[in-house]
Every structure is written in structure tokens, then in C-alpha cells.
Design a protein around this motif. Structure first.
Motif, PDB file in Angstrom:
ATOM      1  N   LYS A 139      -6.748   2.615   6.193  1.00 60.64           N
ATOM      2  CA  LYS A 139      -5.668   2.460   5.223  1.00 60.64           C
ATOM      3  C   LYS A 139      -4.480   1.759   5.871  1.00 60.64           C
ATOM      4  O   LYS A 139      -4.057   2.110   6.974  1.00 60.64           O
ATOM      5  N   LEU A 140      -3.967   0.767   5.177  1.00 65.96           N
ATOM      6  CA  LEU A 140      -2.794   0.040   5.636  1.00 65.96           C
ATOM      7  C   LEU A 140      -1.648   0.310   4.672  1.00 65.96           C
ATOM      8  O   LEU A 140      -1.817   0.241   3.453  1.00 65.96           O
ATOM      9  N   PHE A 141      -0.472   0.636   5.206  1.00 60.03           N
ATOM     10  CA  PHE A 141       0.699   0.941   4.395  1.00 60.03           C
ATOM     11  C   PHE A 141       1.817  -0.052   4.697  1.00 60.03           C
ATOM     12  O   PHE A 141       1.965  -0.510   5.826  1.00 60.03           O
ATOM     13  N   SER A 142       2.599  -0.359   3.673  1.00 60.59           N
ATOM     14  CA  SER A 142       3.755  -1.219   3.871  1.00 60.59           C
ATOM     15  C   SER A 142       4.845  -0.895   2.867  1.00 60.59           C
ATOM     16  O   SER A 142       4.566  -0.575   1.706  1.00 60.59           O
ATOM     17  N   SER A 143       6.082  -0.997   3.336  1.00 61.24           N
ATOM     18  CA  SER A 143       7.232  -0.904   2.448  1.00 61.24           C
ATOM     19  C   SER A 143       7.411  -2.259   1.778  1.00 61.24           C
ATOM     20  O   SER A 143       7.430  -3.290   2.449  1.00 61.24           O
ATOM     21  N   CYS A 144       7.496  -2.276   0.440  1.00 61.78           N
ATOM     22  CA  CYS A 144       7.535  -3.531  -0.323  1.00 61.78           C
ATOM     23  C   CYS A 144       8.815  -3.634  -1.144  1.00 61.78           C
ATOM     24  O   CYS A 144       9.429  -2.637  -1.505  1.00 61.78           O
ATOM     25  N   GLU A 145       9.173  -4.884  -1.454  1.00 61.82           N
ATOM     26  CA  GLU A 145      10.381  -5.130  -2.223  1.00 61.82           C
ATOM     27  C   GLU A 145      10.261  -6.479  -2.929  1.00 61.82           C
ATOM     28  O   GLU A 145       9.363  -7.261  -2.658  1.00 61.82           O
ATOM     29  N   ASN A 146      11.178  -6.741  -3.845  1.00 61.85           N
ATOM     30  CA  ASN A 146      11.241  -8.056  -4.469  1.00 61.85           C
ATOM     31  C   ASN A 146      12.681  -8.383  -4.843  1.00 61.85           C
ATOM     32  O   ASN A 146      13.606  -7.603  -4.593  1.00 61.85           O
ATOM     33  N   GLY A 147      12.885  -9.552  -5.441  1.00 64.35           N
ATOM     34  CA  GLY A 147      14.233 -10.000  -5.755  1.00 64.35           C
ATOM     35  C   GLY A 147      14.919  -9.196  -6.839  1.00 64.35           C
ATOM     36  O   GLY A 147      16.125  -9.319  -7.041  1.00 64.35           O
ATOM     37  N   ASP A 148      14.171  -8.354  -7.582  1.00 63.37           N
ATOM     38  CA  ASP A 148      14.756  -7.537  -8.642  1.00 63.37           C
ATOM     39  C   ASP A 148      15.174  -6.158  -8.157  1.00 63.37           C
ATOM     40  O   ASP A 148      15.410  -5.255  -8.952  1.00 63.37           O
ATOM     41  N   GLU A 149      15.175  -5.996  -6.805  1.00 63.51           N
ATOM     42  CA  GLU A 149      15.579  -4.732  -6.200  1.00 63.51           C
ATOM     43  C   GLU A 149      14.641  -3.584  -6.540  1.00 63.51           C
ATOM     44  O   GLU A 149      15.056  -2.420  -6.590  1.00 63.51           O
ATOM     45  N   HIS A 150      13.376  -3.902  -6.836  1.00 61.18           N
ATOM     46  CA  HIS A 150      12.368  -2.853  -6.959  1.00 61.18           C
ATOM     47  C   HIS A 150      11.756  -2.626  -5.578  1.00 61.18           C
ATOM     48  O   HIS A 150      11.462  -3.590  -4.861  1.00 61.18           O
ATOM     49  N   HIS A 151      11.530  -1.361  -5.241  1.00 59.36           N
ATOM     50  CA  HIS A 151      10.991  -1.025  -3.936  1.00 59.36           C
ATOM     51  C   HIS A 151       9.911   0.043  -4.079  1.00 59.36           C
ATOM     52  O   HIS A 151       9.902   0.816  -5.044  1.00 59.36           O
ATOM     53  N   GLY A 152       9.034   0.084  -3.097  1.00 56.10           N
ATOM     54  CA  GLY A 152       7.977   1.086  -3.106  1.00 56.10           C
ATOM     55  C   GLY A 152       7.128   0.972  -1.864  1.00 56.10           C
ATOM     56  O   GLY A 152       7.402   0.178  -0.953  1.00 56.10           O
ATOM     57  N   ILE A 153       6.059   1.782  -1.836  1.00 53.93           N
ATOM     58  CA  ILE A 153       5.126   1.808  -0.711  1.00 53.93           C
ATOM     59  C   ILE A 153       3.751   1.396  -1.214  1.00 53.93           C
ATOM     60  O   ILE A 153       3.229   1.986  -2.170  1.00 53.93           O
ATOM     61  N   GLY A 154       3.148   0.390  -0.600  1.00 58.63           N
ATOM     62  CA  GLY A 154       1.809  -0.059  -0.948  1.00 58.63           C
ATOM     63  C   GLY A 154       0.780   0.485   0.020  1.00 58.63           C
ATOM     64  O   GLY A 154       1.081   0.774   1.180  1.00 58.63           O
ATOM     65  N   ASN A 155      -0.434   0.634  -0.476  1.00 64.07           N
ATOM     66  CA  ASN A 155      -1.547   1.164   0.303  1.00 64.07           C
ATOM     67  C   ASN A 155      -2.757   0.256   0.085  1.00 64.07           C
ATOM     68  O   ASN A 155      -3.213   0.086  -1.043  1.00 64.07           O
ATOM     69  N   TRP A 156      -3.276  -0.361   1.165  1.00 66.41           N
ATOM     70  CA  TRP A 156      -4.387  -1.301   1.069  1.00 66.41           C
ATOM     71  C   TRP A 156      -5.612  -0.801   1.802  1.00 66.41           C
ATOM     72  O   TRP A 156      -5.517  -0.050   2.772  1.00 66.41           O
ATOM     73  N   ASP A 157      -6.773  -1.249   1.339  1.00 66.48           N
ATOM     74  CA  ASP A 157      -8.027  -1.031   2.055  1.00 66.48           C
ATOM     75  C   ASP A 157      -8.172  -2.182   3.044  1.00 66.48           C
ATOM     76  O   ASP A 157      -8.262  -3.346   2.655  1.00 66.48           O
ATOM     77  N   LEU A 158      -8.210  -1.865   4.339  1.00 62.07           N
ATOM     78  CA  LEU A 158      -8.248  -2.907   5.353  1.00 62.07           C
ATOM     79  C   LEU A 158      -9.555  -3.681   5.326  1.00 62.07           C
ATOM     80  O   LEU A 158      -9.597  -4.853   5.698  1.00 62.07           O
TER      81      LEU A 158
END
Length: 436
Positions: A229-248
Motif C-alpha cells: 500500500k502506498l499513501f500520499s497527502s494530496c491537494e489541488n488548486g481548489d484547496e481540497h485535501h485528503g489522503i490517497g491509498n494506492w495498490d503498488l
């Protein structure tokens, strides 16, 4: 004692060596010797053959054979140690060389080894992030490039991120790293690379339509968990934020945990996967507050463990935090080097602070690390080692010639510290106790 049937003879570059299959078995399953002695290794070999020919340098072979016999590594003056490491890699026994060279990393017995100095701050760009691999490699981010050094501290091909600043690096195994960058494309600027060759292996899709995030969302802080499992803190130009979880393995997004509106979270400064609780700890540090959050991806729940608000950036106290699962606690690090601890099991959570390191000093990017029962905290130009149930400071790692410590990382029984000036990576190792 070996029996006649146990004896093995080698012709290495014209010199004859005799040993036993028992000694060669110490080399392990993935070694050249195990393959040569396997009956299926060469179906055309003569069953009566009593001598194996290896077209290598006999002087280097003698050193490695003696390592298998005694468990000790003695390198004669005429032997080039880097060529010896390559011969060990060829024979599949590099792990034995590493084990003989140093023992498990112990901050209380660590010694300064040969530093890495053969890199420069091109165009005034300083390195700011360093990550150690499980096998003693390291990589560092310098602007839009990532430099990789192997166990022999030799540099591999530089990884270029197309003029976009590297945000974070994460080792996922001995050979591969994930790099996140500022590139605002559909892939979020997050890719898997072969650390040895520098070649890109795959991209990771950041966008999750169900979350409402825009397609130019980017990944930043990274961590790698169990079950690929790969995790990352994510964001965009609309100031939305969250944590993503990927299958490596597949590179596909498994889940995206949006930050609840009432939390108003930005980019995480640290992510830490907790295998014992199957949760992810996220530490947030910005100009107005500090948050420590637990994310549970199994039921998409969020638990706020601590919030500390500030009126001004200079009022911030907590600079880093790390979970110690063995003691069910969180350790926090203040700007002045003080450690604080919080019990994860208590509902009335509060930080129990200790005395400061120096109430008048201003640290340079203080950071925490935990390794094999020891807690590490950086403060200016030194790294303190804390041991025991009360986490008392038991030693310090310090090299004052090259400025404050910008970042450090522990892995592969080594500690790498990145100095803020001098373009120096200090390497700390723990010598192996002598065999009695």
C-alpha cells in the motif's frame, strides 16, 4: 569436519581453492555457490567433475571464501574494497559482507564513517530531503532531481523530474522508490522508479472522481505500508485535501480519504503507516495550527488526536510527531528540542512535556525518528539518542564542521544525515562486535 564427499575444489583464475559444501552452504539460497552445487545447475556437466572453474580474480575470491569460513571480513591492503563489494555482489553474498562490516544500528555505539561529498548544489539548489533504504542505500532530493547512492556509496544515474520540484521520496523495497513532484497533471506527478537505473516503471493516478477533486490534484508527502500500500497527502488548486491509498502492484487508486470540512487540513508534513492498528497517522504543520490525525481506511473514519492553534507562525511549538506502537504512545518534538509524550489509549489526551534542550536556541528543521527500540531527535547540529522505558538521552551523534542537520534517515543499519552547508551527507554505522 567435512567428509571426502563434502569437499569442493575451485579453480579461480588459475589458482586452486579447496573447501567444503558445508562452508559454501553458509552463502545462502541465492548465492552463486548454491547454484553451482545444485544438480540442475548445468545439465551438460560431467558427473565425474571434481573441480569448478570460476573466471574471477583469485585474490578477491580468497577474501570472500575466508569470510564464509570465519564470519569475519579482513581486507588486505592490496585489495580495493569497492571491487571486493562488486565481487561479493557477483557471488550473491553481499549481505554477508554487510553483516561482517557492521552490526544492527545502535545509536549509542554509532561511529562516523566515510561521508558522501561528491555532489554539488547546482545553481545554488541545496538538497533538503534524504531517505535511507532497507539495504543501506540512500537517495536525496535536490530541486528537480533525485540522487541515488548504493551500499558502496557510489552514485547511480540521476533521476530528473522534468524541472518540477521534488516533494517527497519513499523507498518501497530495496530497488524501487516513489517520487512525488509539483507536476500538476492527471498523474499528479507521482511515479515509481528503479533506483539503480533511474528508469520510470509506472505512474500513479491521483484523481478520484467520487471525491470531487479536480483532475490536476497533486501528491506530496509519501509513506509505504503493508500489503503493497502506498499513501500520499494530496491537494489541488481548489484547496481540497485528503489522503490517497494506492495498490503498488497495479498502480491504481484504492481509496481516497477526504479531509472533513471541520478539520480544514492542508498538506501533511509526515505520514506514518501503523501496521499494528492498520491506521495511518498524519501530522499537519502550517502557519496557524498543528494537527495529529489517525485515518482508518477500513471504515473511512478519522480521529483527531491533537490540535494546537497559533496566532503567529513563530508561536508554533510542535515541529514533528511520531507514533511508537510498542508503547502505544505519540512522541512530539518542540522547536527547542523538548520531547513530549501522549498516550494513545487515553481519551483525555494531553502532552507530557520534558525539560527543553536549550530554551534560547533555534533549531534547524528538527525531526524525529524511531528505530529498533531507540528514539532519535535532531536539534541544530546534533542527533540525540533516547533509550529505555523512560526515553532518557543516552548519547548524541554530532559533527559540527558542516552546519545544522537539515534532514536524516535510518535504514539498512545506517543513519544518513544531510548537513545544511558544505554539501555533505554524514554516514553513521555501528561496528560489529569482534567474534570471540
Amino acid at each position: 569436519m567435512g567428509t571426502p564427499k563434502d569437499k569442493v575444489k575451485f579453480n579461480v583464475g588459475g589458482r586452486i581453492f579447496e573447501t567444503t559444501a558445508t562452508t559454501l552452504a553458509i552463502a545462502g539460497e541465492n548465492s552463486l555457490f548454491r547454484a553451482m552445487l545444485d544438480e540442475n545447475w548445468n545439465v551438460h556437466s560431467d558427473p565425474a567433475m571434481t573441480e569448478y572453474f570460476i573466471d574471477r580474480d583469485p585474490d578477491y575470491f580468497a577474501v570472500l571464501l575466508n569470510l564464509l569460513r570465519t564470519g569475519e571480513l579482513y581486507i588486505p591492503p592490496k585489495i580495493d574494497k569497492y571491487l571486493l563489494y562488486r565481487e561479493a555482489e557477483y557471488c550473491g553474498i553481499l549481505d554477508h559482507v554487510r553483516l561482517a562490516k557492521w552490526g544492527p544500528f545502535d545509536g549509542n555505539r554509532a561511529q562516523l564513517a566515510q561521508p558522501i561529498t561528491d555532489w554539488s548544489a547546482a545553481n545554488g539548489t541545496l538538497a533538503y530531503t534524504i531517505r535511507a533504504s532497507p539495504s543501506g542505500w540512500c537517495c536525496l532530493a535536490q530541486g528537480s532531481v533525485v540522487r541515488v547512492y548504493d551500499w558502496m556509496l557510489e552514485e547511480h544515474p540521476i533521476i530528473h523530474i522534468a524541472h518540477h520540484k521534488v516533494r517527497d521520496i519513499c523507498w518501497v523495497d530495496d530497488k524501487h522508490i516513489v517520487i512525488s513532484s509539483d507536476k500538476r497533471l492527471a498523474n499528479g506527478g507521482m511515479r515509481l522508479f528503479n533506483a539503480s537505473t533511474g528508469k520510470s516503471r509506472c505512474k500513479f493516478q491521483v484523481t478520484d472522481k467520487s471525491s470531487g477533486l479536480a483532475p490536476f490534484s497533486t501528491a506530496s508527502t509519501l509513506d509505504f505500508g503493508s500489503d503493497y500500500k502506498l499513501f500520499s497527502s494530496c491537494e489541488n488548486g481548489d484547496e481540497h485535501h485528503g489522503i490517497g491509498n494506492w495498490d503498488l502492484v497495479t498502480g491504481k487508486l484504492i481509496n481516497f480519504h477526504c479531509s472533513p470540512p471541520h478539520l480544514s487540513l492542508k498538506k501533511a508534513s509526515r505520514l506514518q503507516w501503523l501496521p499494528g492498528t492498520n491506521c495511518l497517522m498524519a501530522f499537519y504543520l502550517d502557519c496557524t495550527k498543528v494537527d495529529i490525525i489517525l485515518f482508518d481506511f477500513r471504515d473511512n473514519t478519522t480521529v483527531r488526536l491533537l490540535t494546537e492553534k497559533h496566532d503567529r507562525p513563530c508561536d508554533r511549538t510542535i515541529q514533528d510527531a511520531i507514533v511508537i506502537e510498542e508503547s502505544s504512545s505519540i512522541c512530539a518534538l518542540r522547536w527547542n528540542g523538548a520531547l513530549g509524550f501522549m498516550d494513545l489509549r487515553s481519551t483525555a489526551r494531553g502532552v507530557n512535556w520534558r525539560n527543553t534542550e536549550d530554551p534560547f536556541a533555534s533549531p534547524y528543521f528538527p525531526k524525529l525518528a524511531y528505530h529498533e527500540g531507540q528514539l532519535f531527535s535532531s536539534f541544530n547540529n546534533r542527533i540525540s539518542v533516547h533509550s529505555g522505558s523512560d526515553w532518557l538521552r543516552t548519547s548524541q551523534l554530532r559533527h559540527s564542521d558542516f552546519g545544522a542537520i537539515h534532514d536524516y534517515s535510518i535504514g539498512g543499519n545506517r543513519l544518513f544525515s544531510l548537513q545544511s552547508t558544505g554539501n555533505i551527507i554524514n554516514v553513521w554505522e555501528t561496528p560489529r562486535p569482534p567474534i570471540i
